[in-house]
Motif scaffolding. Structure first.
Motif, PDB file in Angstrom:
ATOM      1  N   UNK A  70      10.434 -33.674  -9.932  1.00  0.00           N
ATOM      2  CA  UNK A  70       9.783 -32.368  -9.817  1.00  0.00           C
ATOM      3  C   UNK A  70       9.019 -32.333  -8.504  1.00  0.00           C
ATOM      4  N   UNK A  71       9.132 -31.242  -7.768  1.00  0.00           N
ATOM      5  CA  UNK A  71       8.526 -31.142  -6.444  1.00  0.00           C
ATOM      6  C   UNK A  71       7.611 -29.922  -6.362  1.00  0.00           C
ATOM      7  N   UNK A 104       0.707 -22.010  -8.628  1.00  0.00           N
ATOM      8  CA  UNK A 104       1.394 -23.261  -8.318  1.00  0.00           C
ATOM      9  C   UNK A 104       2.885 -22.991  -8.364  1.00  0.00           C
ATOM     10  N   UNK A 105       3.596 -23.321  -7.306  1.00  0.00           N
ATOM     11  CA  UNK A 105       5.051 -23.144  -7.251  1.00  0.00           C
ATOM     12  C   UNK A 105       5.701 -24.519  -7.341  1.00  0.00           C
ATOM     13  N   UNK A 106       6.554 -24.687  -8.343  1.00  0.00           N
ATOM     14  CA  UNK A 106       7.141 -25.990  -8.631  1.00  0.00           C
ATOM     15  C   UNK A 106       8.628 -25.810  -8.888  1.00  0.00           C
ATOM     16  N   UNK A 107       9.430 -26.780  -8.430  1.00  0.00           N
ATOM     17  CA  UNK A 107      10.856 -26.790  -8.715  1.00  0.00           C
ATOM     18  C   UNK A 107      11.206 -28.124  -9.367  1.00  0.00           C
ATOM     19  N   UNK A 152      10.923 -23.208 -11.338  1.00  0.00           N
ATOM     20  CA  UNK A 152      12.339 -22.911 -11.170  1.00  0.00           C
ATOM     21  C   UNK A 152      13.127 -24.214 -11.288  1.00  0.00           C
ATOM     22  N   UNK A 153      14.439 -24.091 -11.366  1.00  0.00           N
ATOM     23  CA  UNK A 153      15.309 -25.254 -11.556  1.00  0.00           C
ATOM     24  C   UNK A 153      16.361 -25.294 -10.452  1.00  0.00           C
ATOM     25  N   UNK A 154      16.461 -26.476  -9.791  1.00  0.00           N
ATOM     26  CA  UNK A 154      17.498 -26.742  -8.786  1.00  0.00           C
ATOM     27  C   UNK A 154      17.539 -25.671  -7.703  1.00  0.00           C
ATOM     28  N   UNK A 155      16.373 -25.320  -7.164  1.00  0.00           N
ATOM     29  CA  UNK A 155      16.257 -24.364  -6.059  1.00  0.00           C
ATOM     30  C   UNK A 155      15.642 -25.096  -4.867  1.00  0.00           C
TER      31      UNK A 155
END
Length: 624
Positions: free
Chosen positions: A195-196, A212-215, A270-273
């Motif tokens: 997770x980033x 917080x924006x996390x992918x 989000x996922x895989x972005x």
């Protein structure tokens, strides 16, 4: 404030029901209660000193026979100007005659006992002691801050507040991040890779209200559908009672929003972005940062002595982001521009439009100039065009290629007046996506959203110009204009609800270049839409309005036509219109107010929006 009292009333303290002197105290208390609500500017500013607390203490006779008005919870420091301590002395030697000879009252009021009382209003407090609520505290409510009329002092207070509030919220944000990280690991199991953190927090330019924006990345050899992955994470997070979850799975990029129970903390997952992480790496190379280590927590907040934190570029970015939050400008998940677009717009202005003396690069005046330059640049009629970045031997450079358009088509066509921002990771050498066909980071906005942007940018352009003008003409001016610039809009005024609210709601819409306002009667989201708001680029969801005419004073009058209900698409939505009930005097004795049923008027803020937006449309039509 002075209130003349008979001497006998100042000596009694028995509080007996039959005592005339004690009755006089009750009369004075009642009178002062009336005065507390009296429209006196000095008192109104004193009441604004501490939001959410009682500011005016009830007056009671003191042993020293002085009547004082103190601000609760505030103690004057030695040598301080007691601007909020309005003390009235009436020695025993005073009589009605001597008082009339020495003093001339500002006003006389009839008390509840029928007696005439002389009222002396204090002179206005010194400007440096006035208070402001330009910023919200960690909890989102206004906090008192020095409102010296100097805009330089005001902007310094805003920057200090953002730094302090962000630091105070850091532990709570770390906890939220760790909860989501643990839930993603548990929900995805063997599919979970890492997770980033992306966005403003990763770049360390976040504000107190930043999300917080996390992918989260899944293993390539075991691909997982993003919507399916977010639903699994949602199921795990439902066990946390102090969290609220909003899953938008019908958008181009599915996103799960995790909010704290009070709604003050927010995380978008989000996922895989990978695009967001690529942008973080590009900005780090631009600012010559060492890449942040991959950890399971957030980077520490910026300290005051940090060169990057106190630099012009970082500070200007924070201030513009703070303006976006305070004015409720639509974000990406609502159909507006992504944060990275606004960030690149600010960078372009700072690198290409603002020339700052190096010796004054960190000054507050330079910061005010940078903010004003940004609004001036993108509030112009020629703001439509393409913004691109490239990396050369002298560092990063940017270029803006304007779009030559017909002004009258600006708010009627999807293509005219649109801003295009090319992804810098695809246009800069040595970037991770160099050589890939450049993509546009700014989605095409419908005319209604562009009109909202134009209104807010024009408003900010006008106020920031007033700040600079006051700085030049009056060395200690511009504070009020700066406060107005960062004034917070009413809650969620730019968000269209996906369900009918329990109260009457006004809505402004733009269709075929015509601005209209009406009362919301129905909302019909498209099938499968689960978010509590409608997407601004959605052409399938719809809502119904009872259209109204707007008088100059804001009174709404329903259209007299055969069609009572008019349907609009979600992409036609401009903003909500705040309503106030119509109140008239009743016929009984002619002094009782009566609320008229189903009659409304626009509140002052919405009426200003209506007039300004109507003027923008008229100007575009005149230039045709």
């Amino acid at each position: 404030m002075r209130v003349t009292l008979p001497e006998a009333e100042a000596d009694c303290s028995c509080f007996s029901p039959g005592c005339e002197a004690c009755r006089g105290k009750k009369v004075i208390d009642s009178l002062l209660g009336q005065l507390a609500g009296h429209a006196v500017p000095q008192m109104a500013e004193a009441r604004a000193y501490s939001a959410g607390q009682e500011l005016l203490a009830l007056l009671r006779p003191a042993p020293t026979q002085d009547w004082s008005w103190h601000v609760q919870g505030v103690e004057a420091e030695p040598g301080a100007d007691p601007a909020y301590d309005y003390t009235c002395d009436y020695p025993e030697t005073w009589t009605d005659d001597s008082t009339s000879e020495q003093l001339t009252s500002d006003e006389t009021l009839i008390g509840p006992d029928g007696a005439v009382y002389d009222v002396f209003y204090p002179s206005g407090p010194d400007e440096k002691e006035e208070t402001s609520t330009t910023c919200s505290d960690v909890g989102g409510s206004p906090v008192p801050m020095s409102r010296q009329r100097s805009a330089e002092v005001g902007i310094e207070g805003i920057v200090d507040f953002m730094r302090t509030a962000t630091k105070a919220r850091y532990p709570s944000r770390v906890r939220l991040y760790k909860l989501v990280h643990s839930a993603a690991q548990s929900a995805l199991a063997e599919h979970f890779e890492r997770m980033a953190l992306i966005g403003s927090t990763a770049l360390r330019i976040d504000t107190p209200d930043s999300d917080l924006d996390v992918v989260v990345y899944t293993r390539a050899e075991e691909p997982l559908n993003p919507v399916e992955a977010l639903r699994k994470i949602t199921e795990v997070l439902k066990s946390e009672e102090d969290l609220k979850l909003q899953l938008v799975d019908c958008a181009r990029v599915p996103v799960l929003t995790v909010l704290s129970e009070d709604g003050r903390l927010s995380l978008d997952l989000t996922v895989d972005q990978p695009l967001g992480e690529w942008h973080v790496l590009w900005f780090q190379s631009l600012w010559q940062w060492a890449p942040l280590p991959a950890t399971e927590t957030l980077p520490p907040p910026m300290e005051e002595g940090d060169d990057w934190a106190s630099g012009l570029e970082a500070t200007a970015l924070r201030c513009i982001k703070w303006w976006l939050r305070r004015r409720n400008i639509p974000v990406s998940k609502e159909g507006g521009y992504p944060t990275v677009v606004w960030t690149l717009m600010v960078l372009h202005v700072l690198r290409c439009s603002v020339f700052v003396d190096e010796s004054k690069k960190h000054g507050n005046r330079a910061l005010l100039g940078a903010i004003a330059a940004f609004f001036d640049r993108f509030a112009s009629e020629r703001s439509g065009g393409t913004l691109s970045f490239c990396m050369g031997p002298d560092g990063m450079s940017s270029a803006f290629h304007p779009q030559y358009e017909e002004p009258h088509l600006r708010y009627t066509s999807e293509s005219y007046g649109a801003l295009s921002v090319l992804d810098p990771t695809t246009t800069c050498e040595q970037s991770i996506a160099w050589g890939v066909m450049p993509s546009d980071l700014a989605p095409p906005l419908p005319p209604a959203t562009r009109l909202l942007h134009s209104y807010e940018l024009r408003r900010a352009q006008r106020l920031s110009a007033q700040v600079l003008s006051a700085q030049r003409e009056v060395g200690d001016g511009g504070g009020q204009a700066l406060e107005d610039l960062f004034t917070e809009t009413s809650t969620a005024c730019n968000t269209m609800p996906a369900a009918m609210p329990s109260h009457t709601l006004g809505v402004m819409v733009l269709r075929d270049g015509e601005l209209s306002v009406g009362l919301l009667t129905k909302v019909w989201p498209k099938p499968g839409w689960t978010a509590p708001f409608l997407h601004r680029r959605d052409t399938h969801s719809a809502f119904c309005l009872q259209l109204c005419e707007v008088r100059c004073d804001g009174l709404l009058t329903p259209w007299e036509s055969m069609v009572k209900q008019h349907w609009f698409k979600a992409c036609d939505f401009v903003c909500l219109a705040g309503l106030q009930p119509m109140v008239t005097r009743g016929q009984c004795r002619g002094k009782y107010l009566r609320r008229e049923r189903n009659r409304w008027k626009l509140d002052p803020e919405s009426l200003e929006r209506w007039h300004q937006m109507y003027e923008l449309l008229a100007q575009a039509g005149e230039q045709h």
